[in-house]
Design a protein around this motif. Structure first.
Motif, PDB file in Angstrom:
ATOM      1  N   UNK A  97     -11.044  -5.166  26.020  1.00  0.00           N
ATOM      2  CA  UNK A  97      -9.805  -4.410  25.811  1.00  0.00           C
ATOM      3  C   UNK A  97     -10.069  -2.933  26.072  1.00  0.00           C
ATOM      4  N   UNK A  98      -9.434  -2.395  27.091  1.00  0.00           N
ATOM      5  CA  UNK A  98      -9.672  -1.006  27.485  1.00  0.00           C
ATOM      6  C   UNK A  98      -9.179  -0.011  26.434  1.00  0.00           C
ATOM      7  N   UNK A  99      -8.274  -0.449  25.577  1.00  0.00           N
ATOM      8  CA  UNK A  99      -7.775   0.454  24.543  1.00  0.00           C
ATOM      9  C   UNK A  99      -8.827   0.731  23.478  1.00  0.00           C
ATOM     10  N   UNK A 100      -9.781  -0.193  23.332  1.00  0.00           N
ATOM     11  CA  UNK A 100     -10.820  -0.085  22.305  1.00  0.00           C
ATOM     12  C   UNK A 100     -12.013   0.643  22.906  1.00  0.00           C
ATOM     13  N   UNK A 101     -12.387   1.777  22.313  1.00  0.00           N
ATOM     14  CA  UNK A 101     -13.448   2.608  22.885  1.00  0.00           C
ATOM     15  C   UNK A 101     -14.758   2.505  22.098  1.00  0.00           C
TER      16      UNK A 101
ATOM     17  N   UNK B 221      -7.579   4.499  21.287  1.00  0.00           N
ATOM     18  CA  UNK B 221      -6.884   5.695  21.756  1.00  0.00           C
ATOM     19  C   UNK B 221      -5.566   5.898  21.027  1.00  0.00           C
ATOM     20  N   UNK B 222      -4.920   4.795  20.646  1.00  0.00           N
ATOM     21  CA  UNK B 222      -3.670   4.851  19.863  1.00  0.00           C
ATOM     22  C   UNK B 222      -3.537   3.523  19.127  1.00  0.00           C
TER      23      UNK B 222
ATOM     24  N   UNK C 240      -2.719   6.759  12.328  1.00  0.00           N
ATOM     25  CA  UNK C 240      -4.159   6.981  12.448  1.00  0.00           C
ATOM     26  C   UNK C 240      -4.976   5.723  12.168  1.00  0.00           C
ATOM     27  N   UNK C 241      -4.467   4.864  11.293  1.00  0.00           N
ATOM     28  CA  UNK C 241      -5.248   3.699  10.872  1.00  0.00           C
ATOM     29  C   UNK C 241      -4.315   2.553  10.485  1.00  0.00           C
ATOM     30  N   UNK C 242      -4.601   1.365  11.023  1.00  0.00           N
ATOM     31  CA  UNK C 242      -3.779   0.198  10.711  1.00  0.00           C
ATOM     32  C   UNK C 242      -4.702  -1.016  10.628  1.00  0.00           C
ATOM     33  N   UNK C 243      -4.407  -1.917   9.673  1.00  0.00           N
ATOM     34  CA  UNK C 243      -5.334  -3.018   9.457  1.00  0.00           C
ATOM     35  C   UNK C 243      -4.713  -4.381   9.265  1.00  0.00           C
TER      36      UNK C 243
ATOM     37  N   UNK D  90      -7.582   5.697  15.275  1.00  0.00           N
ATOM     38  CA  UNK D  90      -7.606   6.662  16.380  1.00  0.00           C
ATOM     39  C   UNK D  90      -8.954   7.374  16.409  1.00  0.00           C
ATOM     40  N   UNK D  91      -9.371   7.747  17.602  1.00  0.00           N
ATOM     41  CA  UNK D  91     -10.693   8.345  17.802  1.00  0.00           C
ATOM     42  C   UNK D  91     -10.909   9.549  16.887  1.00  0.00           C
ATOM     43  N   UNK D  92      -9.957  10.460  16.865  1.00  0.00           N
ATOM     44  CA  UNK D  92     -10.112  11.675  16.069  1.00  0.00           C
ATOM     45  C   UNK D  92     -10.247  11.349  14.576  1.00  0.00           C
TER      46      UNK D  92
END
Length: 290
Positions: free
Chosen positions: A18-22, A50-51, A86-89, A106-108
């Motif tokens: 998954x490209x969204x996951x860094x 990223x989001x 920022x965070x979801x689970x 999110x990365x930040x």
């Protein structure tokens, strides 16, 4: 039940595809070198993304992790503060017995959060976006040496609230009495944790709810502590409270002596004897002191 290897391969392959996951990191009991290893350990996983919005909008993407018995969306529980941006689970219990507590961050946000938990282990970092992490340790959860005021406040809270236990039991208000027993047991656990700390030079963690306390205190202390748990029978509750008083008194004196603190023995004796007096009062008593 899928093995650890199978679960970790699934978790990592999902992230790689998954490209969204860094990046991916894990925390919790599986990274704690002092935690017992068993079949009930969760996989506490964070995907650094990223989001978060796209993961929330199409929740079917989690189906790849296996057939679920039930689950929870913690950020959608109105009783707790959250920031889904920022965070979801997703907390997932699978039919094969495994449990996965999965969050996207999110990365930040992750760059700040990961520094707050020394049990975090980085499993994958595609871009080098996460900071270097030292070997995992549960040192953040070590018992902290109390100040003399913290010690005095704990002792006062225990002996003062014992009054409420006695009143509740004499009135046979079991739910109230049980709540008060739990309250003073928290204070007992605190002084026992300090004893454990003293015996280990404050380099131990007793675990959530004191589940590892038995590792660090004498066996008799542990057995006496367990005896403070009781059923809803009135007499069992009285005896549990009495056992709590003896153990608290013994432990508080130990802590005070080892740390050079003053322990208010007069307060303890007055509270305990008043409690025993209430225990002896007949149920039709019209006065506390006739």
């Amino acid at each position: 039940m899928r093995t650890d290897t199978e679960m970790m391969q699934l978790i990592l392959s999902t992230a790689k595809e998954d490209k969204r996951i860094r990046a991916v990191y894990m925390n919790g009991s599986r990274t704690n070198p002092n935690a017992d290893k068993d079949i009930f350990q969760d996989y506490d996983i964070v995907y650094v993304v990223q989001e978060t919005e796209s993961f929330q909008q199409d929740k079917s993407w989690i189906d790849r992790f296996g057939k679920r018995l039930y689950m929870q969306y913690p950020e959608e529980n109105g009783e707790y503060p959250s920031n889904p941006h920022d965070c979801y689970g997703w907390l997932m219990q699978f039919t094969d017995g495994n449990r996965l507590d999965l969050h996207v961050q999110r990365i930040e946000f992750s760059q700040k959060e990961i520094k707050k938990d020394r049990l975090c282990v980085i499993l994958l970092d595609k871009d080098g976006c996460l900071p270097q992490m030292p070997p995992p340790t549960d040192a953040d959860f070590f018992v902290k040496q109390p100040t003399e005021k913290q010690f005095a406040d704990t002792c006062n809270e225990f002996w003062w609230c014992l009054n409420n236990v006695g009143k509740g039991l004499w009135r046979q208000e079991i739910p109230y009495a049980q709540d008060m027993l739990a309250l003073i047991r928290d204070e007992l656990l605190r002084v026992l944790s300090w004893k454990a700390g003293i015996r280990t030079d404050f380099s131990c963690s007793i675990g959530k709810s004191g589940k590892y306390l038995h590792r660090f205190v004498p066996r008799q202390d542990w057995e006496d502590y367990l005896s403070t748990y009781c059923s809803a029978k009135i007499e069992e509750c009285w005896q549990a409270a009495i056992s709590m008083c003896y153990l608290f008194h013994k432990t508080a004196r130990y802590v005070a002596q080892k740390l050079g603190f003053c322990y208010n023995v007069q307060e303890a004796d007055a509270s305990f004897h008043y409690f025993l007096h209430v225990y002896s009062l007949p149920k039709n008593a019209k006065e506390i002191y006739p």
